[in-house]
Design a protein around this motif. Structure first.
Motif, PDB file in Angstrom:
ATOM      1  N   HIS A  91       0.819  -1.206  -0.128  1.00  0.00           N
ATOM      2  CA  HIS A  91       0.008   0.151   0.097  1.00  0.00           C
ATOM      3  C   HIS A  91       0.917   1.355   0.008  1.00  0.00           C
ATOM      4  CE1 HIS A  91      -3.332   2.867   0.968  1.00  0.00           C
ATOM      5  NE2 HIS A  91      -2.583   3.210   1.742  1.00  0.00           N
ATOM      6  N   GLU A 144      -3.043  11.518  -6.823  1.00  0.00           N
ATOM      7  CA  GLU A 144      -2.017  10.501  -6.109  1.00  0.00           C
ATOM      8  C   GLU A 144      -1.688   9.591  -7.520  1.00  0.00           C
ATOM      9  OE1 GLU A 144      -3.517   8.561  -3.224  1.00  0.00           O
ATOM     10  OE2 GLU A 144      -3.713  10.419  -1.910  1.00  0.00           O
ATOM     11  N   THR A 145      -2.465   9.335  -8.405  1.00  0.00           N
ATOM     12  CA  THR A 145      -2.193   8.683  -9.458  1.00  0.00           C
ATOM     13  C   THR A 145      -1.072   9.146 -10.471  1.00  0.00           C
ATOM     14  OG1 THR A 145      -4.459   7.601  -9.575  1.00  0.00           O
ATOM     15  CG2 THR A 145      -2.979   7.090 -11.434  1.00  0.00           C
ATOM     16  N   GLU A 146      -1.165  10.433 -10.677  1.00  0.00           N
ATOM     17  CA  GLU A 146      -0.220  11.004 -11.533  1.00  0.00           C
ATOM     18  C   GLU A 146       1.254  11.117 -11.014  1.00  0.00           C
ATOM     19  OE1 GLU A 146      -2.098  14.651 -14.157  1.00  0.00           O
ATOM     20  OE2 GLU A 146      -2.590  14.847 -12.047  1.00  0.00           O
ATOM     21  N   LEU A 173       2.442   8.940  -8.578  1.00  0.00           N
ATOM     22  CA  LEU A 173       2.823   7.547  -8.388  1.00  0.00           C
ATOM     23  C   LEU A 173       3.285   7.263  -9.603  1.00  0.00           C
ATOM     24  CD1 LEU A 173       0.489   5.992  -5.966  1.00  0.00           C
ATOM     25  CD2 LEU A 173       2.675   7.143  -5.375  1.00  0.00           C
ATOM     26  N   ASN A 174       2.740   7.812 -10.805  1.00  0.00           N
ATOM     27  CA  ASN A 174       3.188   7.366 -12.324  1.00  0.00           C
ATOM     28  C   ASN A 174       4.507   7.779 -12.590  1.00  0.00           C
ATOM     29  OD1 ASN A 174       1.151   5.277 -12.742  1.00  0.00           O
ATOM     30  ND2 ASN A 174      -0.302   6.864 -13.769  1.00  0.00           N
ATOM     31  N   PHE A 185       5.992   4.419  -8.996  1.00  0.00           N
ATOM     32  CA  PHE A 185       5.713   3.638  -7.795  1.00  0.00           C
ATOM     33  C   PHE A 185       4.395   2.772  -8.167  1.00  0.00           C
ATOM     34  CE2 PHE A 185       8.283   6.302  -4.477  1.00  0.00           C
ATOM     35  CZ  PHE A 185       9.179   6.071  -5.189  1.00  0.00           C
ATOM     36  N   ARG A 186       4.119   1.715  -7.783  1.00  0.00           N
ATOM     37  CA  ARG A 186       2.942   0.997  -7.799  1.00  0.00           C
ATOM     38  C   ARG A 186       2.834  -0.074  -6.667  1.00  0.00           C
ATOM     39  NH1 ARG A 186       2.974  -3.856 -10.815  1.00  0.00           N
ATOM     40  NH2 ARG A 186       4.854  -4.174 -11.810  1.00  0.00           N
ATOM     41  N   GLU A 187       1.669  -0.231  -6.113  1.00  0.00           N
ATOM     42  CA  GLU A 187       1.284  -1.139  -5.095  1.00  0.00           C
ATOM     43  C   GLU A 187       1.502  -2.493  -5.689  1.00  0.00           C
ATOM     44  OE1 GLU A 187      -2.459   0.015  -3.846  1.00  0.00           O
ATOM     45  OE2 GLU A 187      -1.781   1.623  -2.643  1.00  0.00           O
ATOM     46  N   ALA A 224       4.201  -4.140  -5.640  1.00  0.00           N
ATOM     47  CA  ALA A 224       5.108  -4.328  -6.611  1.00  0.00           C
ATOM     48  C   ALA A 224       6.608  -4.131  -5.735  1.00  0.00           C
ATOM     49  CB  ALA A 224       5.201  -3.520  -7.657  1.00  0.00           C
ATOM     50  N   ASP A 255      15.100   2.807  -6.604  1.00  0.00           N
ATOM     51  CA  ASP A 255      13.633   2.966  -7.140  1.00  0.00           C
ATOM     52  C   ASP A 255      13.220   4.556  -6.605  1.00  0.00           C
ATOM     53  OD1 ASP A 255      13.573   0.758  -8.871  1.00  0.00           O
ATOM     54  OD2 ASP A 255      12.529  -0.280  -7.322  1.00  0.00           O
TER      55      ASP A 255
END
Length: 210
Positions: A35, A46-48, A50-51, A55-57, A59, A65
């Motif tokens: 999470h 938040e998506t923008e 993390l992209n 980063f991604r959950e 993973a 990184d």
């Protein structure tokens, strides 16, 4: 038979090293992020973010990184500080905390009598809608002053006050202008230049003071 047994033993050792040495071929469980919590973000989704950081959950996210993700986020010029950490209670939770730069909501000009607001804003490097860099504020003021001196305001004084809105991450820049008396040239006599084109260039440079 002895040779065959030895070959089998070596093969088993090799397979054991492949499947049981941590990090050899498998992803380390310690780096799996279940999470991601983002704090302090308003300038994008938040998506923008993390992209942007990669980063991604569910993973693996390694220290390398994290470093490269922070670097990419800083290149967007929207953040003053970015802190990435693991949750103390659950290390599979990643916390991304950002401190955004302020956006310039308005530039307000005060005290000017001869110059119009739009003229001063035209020469001021910082524009409304841009992200504010406090470290460059004095440079902005010096650039404005130099530009106004060039058009005849040789004794101009400029001060400023910054009005911060923490909730909206916005700032109003108040510029206080004291023009004093501008320099005017009544007459120009030029000697030693015979070429008409060169003479015209000189007149154009002096025209700003007329």
């Amino acid at each position: 038979m002895y040779c065959l047994s030895l070959v089998r033993t070596i093969a088993m050792i090799f397979l054991t090293l492949i499947f049981f040495v941590p990090g050899a071929l498998a992803v380390s469980a310690d780096n799996i992020i279940r999470h991601i919590e983002v704090r302090g973000l308003t300038c994008m989704s938040e998506t923008e973010l993390l992209n942007l950081m990669g980063f991604r959950e569910a993973a693996e996210i390694t220290d390398a990184d994290v470093r490269s993700g922070i670097k990419r986020a800083f290149l967007s010029m929207r953040f003053r500080d970015i802190i990435v950490s693991r949750d103390d209670l659950d290390s599979s939770n990643l916390i991304v905390e950002v401190r955004e730069k302020y956006r310039v909501k308005k530039i307000s000009v005060h005290g000017n009598r001869l110059l119009e607001d739009r003229e001063i804003k035209q020469y001021f490097p910082l524009k409304e809608g841009q992200y504010f860099d406090e470290a460059k504020m004095q440079l902005y003021i010096e650039t404005l002053k130099e530009s106004l001196v060039e058009i005849g305001f040789v004794d101009i004084k400029i001060d400023f006050i910054l009005e911060f809105n923490e909730a909206e991450r916005e700032i109003v820049v108040h510029l206080y202008i004291k023009e004093n008396e501008p320099l005017f040239i009544k007459r120009v006599t030029i000697k030693g230049i015979d070429d008409d084109e060169e003479m015209e260039k000189v007149y154009l440079k002096l025209k700003m003071f007329s």
